[in-house]
Design a protein around this motif. Structure first.
Motif, PDB file in Angstrom:
ATOM      1  N   ARG A 149       0.814  -1.217   0.000  1.00 34.67           N
ATOM      2  CA  ARG A 149       0.000   0.000   0.000  1.00 34.67           C
ATOM      3  C   ARG A 149       0.844   1.262   0.000  1.00 34.67           C
ATOM      4  NH1 ARG A 149      -0.438   3.152   4.055  1.00 34.67           N
ATOM      5  NH2 ARG A 149      -2.461   3.935   3.328  1.00 34.67           N
ATOM      6  N   ASN A 150       2.086   1.170   0.531  1.00 26.08           N
ATOM      7  CA  ASN A 150       2.959   2.337   0.572  1.00 26.08           C
ATOM      8  C   ASN A 150       3.413   2.778  -0.818  1.00 26.08           C
ATOM      9  OD1 ASN A 150       3.042   2.628   3.442  1.00 26.08           O
ATOM     10  ND2 ASN A 150       4.442   0.900   3.549  1.00 26.08           N
ATOM     11  N   ASP A 151       3.336   1.866  -1.787  1.00 21.29           N
ATOM     12  CA  ASP A 151       3.795   2.198  -3.141  1.00 21.29           C
ATOM     13  C   ASP A 151       2.859   3.165  -3.851  1.00 21.29           C
ATOM     14  OD1 ASP A 151       5.887   0.439  -2.732  1.00 21.29           O
ATOM     15  OD2 ASP A 151       4.938  -1.211  -3.813  1.00 21.29           O
ATOM     16  N   GLY A 152       1.602   3.208  -3.421  1.00 22.51           N
ATOM     17  CA  GLY A 152       0.632   4.061  -4.094  1.00 22.51           C
ATOM     18  C   GLY A 152      -0.072   3.327  -5.219  1.00 22.51           C
ATOM     19  N   VAL A 153      -0.798   4.079  -6.044  1.00 25.04           N
ATOM     20  CA  VAL A 153      -1.621   3.480  -7.100  1.00 25.04           C
ATOM     21  C   VAL A 153      -1.118   3.894  -8.478  1.00 25.04           C
ATOM     22  CG1 VAL A 153      -3.677   3.256  -5.679  1.00 25.04           C
ATOM     23  CG2 VAL A 153      -3.270   5.396  -6.901  1.00 25.04           C
TER      24      VAL A 153
END
Length: 264
Positions: free
Chosen positions: A243-247
């Protein structure tokens, strides 16, 4: 072209802050002028990161902008790491007639972020109270007002002089959405809750879309509707391992700019 000052951090990894704000503001037809509060190797959700704090440089940069006679139609703020940064921004904003949108980054999921002291949160609250528009998530609204009821918390901010309150990350049944509060109007916008859950940078995306759309002539309700639909689209179509990587928002940026291109 209208101009927007973007005051936020720049993270090498984790798609958030200036990394999403600059392209979104730009594709909406607004000039993006960044002022980094800090430069990080990766956003703070990762297990470790390096950070270069730019507190001492911010007043110098603002003074140069003023000396050159640069003016702005909008000022969009996000992450701050030091109280003095907020003092510099508030001094800068006082000298401008720009629309001020403050995203009061302080916490999420019921918890304050690590490193956010009482003193820093009080400064963020002062900035939020001076803004035209604020975009807190549910946790941040509570930190601003001490009120756990979203509607009551929004009413507190409106009664304090904020013109529009956009509360993000409201969970309802199997949906997640955003609520827009003004003194005479209230509206909610929901999308299906993603199996991917919440992801880094979506709050920055919403604030950037809202600012860009408003500067382009939209009202805040249609701006939040657009932001809700865009964020849902990119979350549902992202390959999220962390989730820390973003979208994966980049390949859908064109959908935000369609109206601008059609007007040409």
């Amino acid at each position: 072209m209208k101009k927007c000052a973007l005051i936020n951090d720049l993270s090498g990894f984790g798609k958030c802050s200036l990394g999403v704000g600059i392209p979104i503001i730009s594709v909406l037809g607004i000039e993006a002028h960044p002022m980094p509060t800090a430069v990080l190797s990766a956003q703070t959700g990762y297990s470790s990161y390096e950070k270069v704090d730019l507190t001492e440089y911010m007043p110098l940069f603002f003074n140069e902008w003023n000396k050159q006679g640069f003016t702005f139609d909008g000022i969009l703020t996000g992450y701050f790491s030091e109280e003095k940064q907020i003092d510099a921004v508030m001094d800068f904003a006082k000298c401008s007639n720009a629309l001020l949108l403050a995203d009061p980054v302080m916490g999420d999921d019921g918890q304050r972020y690590d490193g956010f002291t009482d003193a820093l949160c009080e400064k963020i609250k002062a900035l939020a109270l001076s803004a035209d528009i604020i975009t807190p998530n549910v946790t941040e609204l509570y930190l601003l007002t001490g009120e756990r009821d979203v509607q009551k918390g929004a009413e507190i901010m409106l009664s304090s002089g904020v013109k529009s309150v956009v509360v993000t990350g409201i969970k309802k049944d199997n949906q997640i959405g955003n609520a827009v509060f003004e003194k005479d109007r209230y509206e909610e916008f929901y999308s299906d809750y993603s199996k991917n859950g919440s992801c880094s940078g979506t709050g920055d995306m919403l604030a950037s879309i809202v600012m860009g759309k408003i500067l382009s002539g939209s009202d805040i309700f249609s701006a939040v509707k657009t932001a809700t639909e865009f964020i849902s689209l990119v979350i549902q179509n992202s390959d999220i391992q962390n989730r820390n990587d973003g979208v994966d928002f980049e390949k859908y940026l064109y959908t935000l700019g369609c109206d601008n291109y059609e007007k040409k």
